[in-house]
Write an enzyme that holds these catalytic residues in place. Structure first.
Site, PDB file in Angstrom:
ATOM      1  CE  LYS A   1      -3.911  -1.729   2.692  1.00 53.83           C
ATOM      2  NZ  LYS A   1      -5.219  -1.751   1.848  1.00 53.83           N
TER       3      LYS A   1
ATOM      4  NE  ARG B   1      -8.289  -8.836  -6.394  1.00 58.46           N
ATOM      5  CZ  ARG B   1      -9.580  -8.206  -5.866  1.00 58.46           C
ATOM      6  NH1 ARG B   1     -10.570  -8.149  -6.375  1.00 58.46           N
ATOM      7  NH2 ARG B   1      -9.466  -7.525  -4.598  1.00 58.46           N
TER       8      ARG B   1
END
Ligand code: ADP
Length: 673
Positions: free
Chosen positions: A116, A292
């Site tokens: 992150k 994804r």
């Protein structure tokens, strides 16, 4: 285009990918674990390869097994679905080494978004707006705290390796900081083996708005608009919709372009999602990019009339994007509700069981059900407890919402606790109709969704009681039609007594509470209604109704409405235009041979925990005596002596978990010895 692909996943997403492949004439290979030998995705695929034991670490997460299966069956490409190996850079590399196409982004993009804080650095450099915060390498307490003090509280600590809401902590003041950091680090090290943290300004009422992006190998990029995923429990999505209510065209374009900037900053290819927090003043901030397909991609498909799996397959096989930005348009509005085996009344804890009855609403142009299970299948501890995604579409939000509630009301599942009723009540709540969305929606509107107020109970109880008396009459009439003497008084159910008002008593279990009720028939002229009372309370003076099949027309003190009834196992659900309620009827203790719910059955009625063994093995007991108490679904069930006799032994101890159907004790019947 490929001739044959392998799907490295299970459940609804594997079925979803297989459907598109079949439509495009591409052969499919499934993989499966011990637990999934007969799963739907396995039977749908042309070929299927067993890859290991039930736990995902021993099957679906074993990249080398998946690759072996692809090589063995001659698949050219692997679709990873979501979860499992879909964001695993090592797996993506291994595909490449074996000349298999990974249907997803290049490994460099997965790596770039894997942390992150590293992702934030890249986005900052690319000029994508970030939530104010600190995401540097220096992890000392002093630096993290200084950064927090400087931006002002509340702040949010996040594990840089985080996901699924783990390692995340809100900090409301400087005094709380040290403890919160220690706790978040502990959680992060347990979950990810990495306790590095970043700090962000905690936005108190943001919306979660994410942009679907798509890029091809030729360098084209488009955004397929946004999804609002603000309705979350435990920081995880439960209802998503597209487009985001109230988002104006200018902001949509700004966010779309920022998302493309983000994708291009990491040379993206394929389907990706850029998640933003949208603040009430219209500012938006990059949160993370998922490299994804997302669980909630169907809402985007519904409003763009595109098949995103087809897009993925085309892009991965080297074709350019099917459409350019100016060819994409939003049509209508779509919702997705995630139907889970979980208990909303118990902090949404997942539950397991067998889907003993499963009847989804009928599919149409407006209603789509993406599921990976059939009636009789197991929802096990091994995998995600999602049963299905219910997706609806219509011309505008109001109409689509009406479709959603109708379809939720038609969904029938038994065998386990699900969140269906919760979803129905949420979708029907006024704040949701008003699209008053932010990520605190469920907490903020708890009372409206969970309908736990006294007022609600006051409305639900008479309806439940009315249904029970009408059902009793209906059954008696059916019995009478099949008997030799239809006018026999034994077929009457009014509880009529000479010189006394006819009364019936029920004990209902509603919202985990027991409610004793008295239903008294009032004979006023030709029409007959019922008075429904609880201890010290009059719930309804004049309840009337007609029950026709599973349709109930109710009239409660002059307020008339329709309800749909669904009854499975011992749970009765009533769906009205405004809410859903489920309850059970406590079997009355008749003090005769029918006494006790489980007389004669020495087996566990369902999965549960033993909470008390009430008699000494070997001591004499009388028929009907309670022998053992177990707790299941937060209620206690007594197992009673089927006859006079002795318990010879208990097979379980206090605190033991037992499966439904297990024999609990050995009993010696006096008459048989
Ligand atoms: P994870 O990857 O663990 O799911 P995310 O970073 O995607 O965590 O955040 C999950 C959810 O947490 C978001 O959808 C949002 O509801 C909430 N959240 C994250 N960051 C913030 C923030 N800075 N302020 C307020 N809420 C936040």
């Amino acid at each position: 285009m490929f001739n044959k692909i392998l799907i490295a996943n299970r459940g609804e997403i594997a079925c979803r990918v297989i459907r598109t492949a079949q439509r495009l004439g591409i052969a499919t290979v499934a993989v499966y674990s011990d637990a999934d030998r007969n799963a739907l995705h396995v039977t749908m695929a042309d070929e299927a390869v067993h890859i290991g034991a039930a736990p995902s670490r021993e099957s679906y997460l074993l990249g080398e097994r998946v690759i072996e299966a692809a090589l063995r069956t001659g698949a050219q490409a692997i679709h990873p679905g979501y979860g499992f190996l879909s964001e695993n850079a090592e797996f993506c590399n291994a595909c490449k080494r074996n000349d298999l196409v990974f249907i997803g982004p290049p490994v460099s993009a997965i790596e770039a978004m894997g942390s992150k804080s590293a992702a934030k650095q890249i986005m900052e450099n690319a000029g994508v707006p970030l939530v104010p915060g600190y995401h540097g390498d220096d992890q000392s307490l002093a630096i993290l705290k200084q950064a927090s003090d400087a931006m002002g509280y509340p702040v949010l600590l996040k594990a840089t390796a985080g996901g699924g809401g783990k390692g995340m902590r809100q900090v409301w003041s400087a005094e709380e900081f040290d403890d919160a950091l220690a706790a978040a680090r502990r959680e992060a090290i347990n979950a990810f083996g990495d306790d590095r943290m970043l700090v962000e300004k905690y936005l108190t009422q943001p919306r979660h708005v994410e942009i679907q992006v798509f890029c091809d190998q030729q360098g084209n990029a488009v955004y397929l608009f946004e999804r609002d995923c603000s309705v979350q429990r435990r920081h995880q999505k439960v209802i998503e919709e597209a487009p985001a209510p109230g988002l104006d065209q200018a902001l949509r374009q700004q966010m779309g372009e920022a998302a493309i900037l983000a994708a291009q900053a990491i040379a993206y290819e394929g389907a990706g999602t850029v998640e933003f927090l949208l603040d009430s003043d219209g500012s938006f901030y990059f949160m993370e990019m998922n490299t994804r397909l997302q669980v909630e991609h169907p809402v985007t498909e519904m409003i763009t009339a595109q098949d995103l799996v087809e897009w993925q397959l085309r892009v991965a096989s080297g074709e350019p994007l099917p459409l350019q930005q100016h060819e994409l348009q939003i049509q209508g509005h779509a919702f997705e509700a995630r139907v889970y085996a979980e208990d909303p009344d118990n902090d949404f804890l997942p539950v397991t069981g067998t889907l003993s009855f499963l009847q989804p609403p009928a599919s149409s142009d407006h209603v789509r059900v993406d599921s990976g299970v059939r009636q009789g299948d197991e929802v096990s501890v091994f995998y995600d407890p999602m049963i299905a995604k219910l997706v609806v579409w219509d011309e505008d939000r109001d109409r689509a919402l009406a479709r959603l509630t109708r379809a939720l009301g038609e969904y029938r599942i038994s065998g386990m606790t699900t969140n269906l009723e919760f979803l129905y009540n949420l979708a029907n709540s006024q704040p949701f109709r008003d699209a008053d969305l932010d990520t605190g929606f469920i907490d903020k509107h708890h009372a409206a969704i969970f309908l736990d107020s006294d007022e609600r109970v006051g409305q639900d109880l008479p309806l439940a009681a009315l249904y029970l008396v009408l059902r009793q009459q209906q059954r008696a009439q059916q019995a009478a039609t099949h008997s030799h003497d239809p006018s026999s008084p034994w077929h009457q159910t009014q509880g009529w007594r000479l010189n006394a008002p006819s009364r019936q008593h029920f004990t209902l279990l509603l919202h985990e509470q027991e409610y004793p009720l008295t239903v008294e028939q009032r004979r006023s002229g030709a029409a007959c209604g019922y008075r429904i009372e609880g201890p010290g309370t009059r719930y309804c003076s004049d309840a009337r109704g007609v029950l026709d099949g599973n349709q109930l027309r109710a009239d409660l003190d002059g307020y008339q409405f329709n309800a749909t009834v669904s009854e499975h196992d011992d749970i009765i659900s009533l769906y009205t235009a405004n809410n859903a309620l489920s309850f059970r009827v406590q079997t009355p203790d008749l003090g005769d041979e029918q006494s006790g719910n489980n007389a004669g059955a020495l087996n566990a009625p369902m999965n549960g925990t033993i909470v008390a063994l009430l008699v000494e093995p070997g001591s004499q007991v009388a028929k009907g005596d309670a022998l053992l108490v177990m707790e299941a679904m937060k209620m206690e069930h007594s197992i009673r002596a089927p006859a006079d006799g002795k318990v010879t032994s208990f097979y379980y101890q206090n605190g033991d978990l037992v499966d439904g159907g297990s024999e609990l004790l050995a009993f010696a019947n006096d008459n048989e010895s």
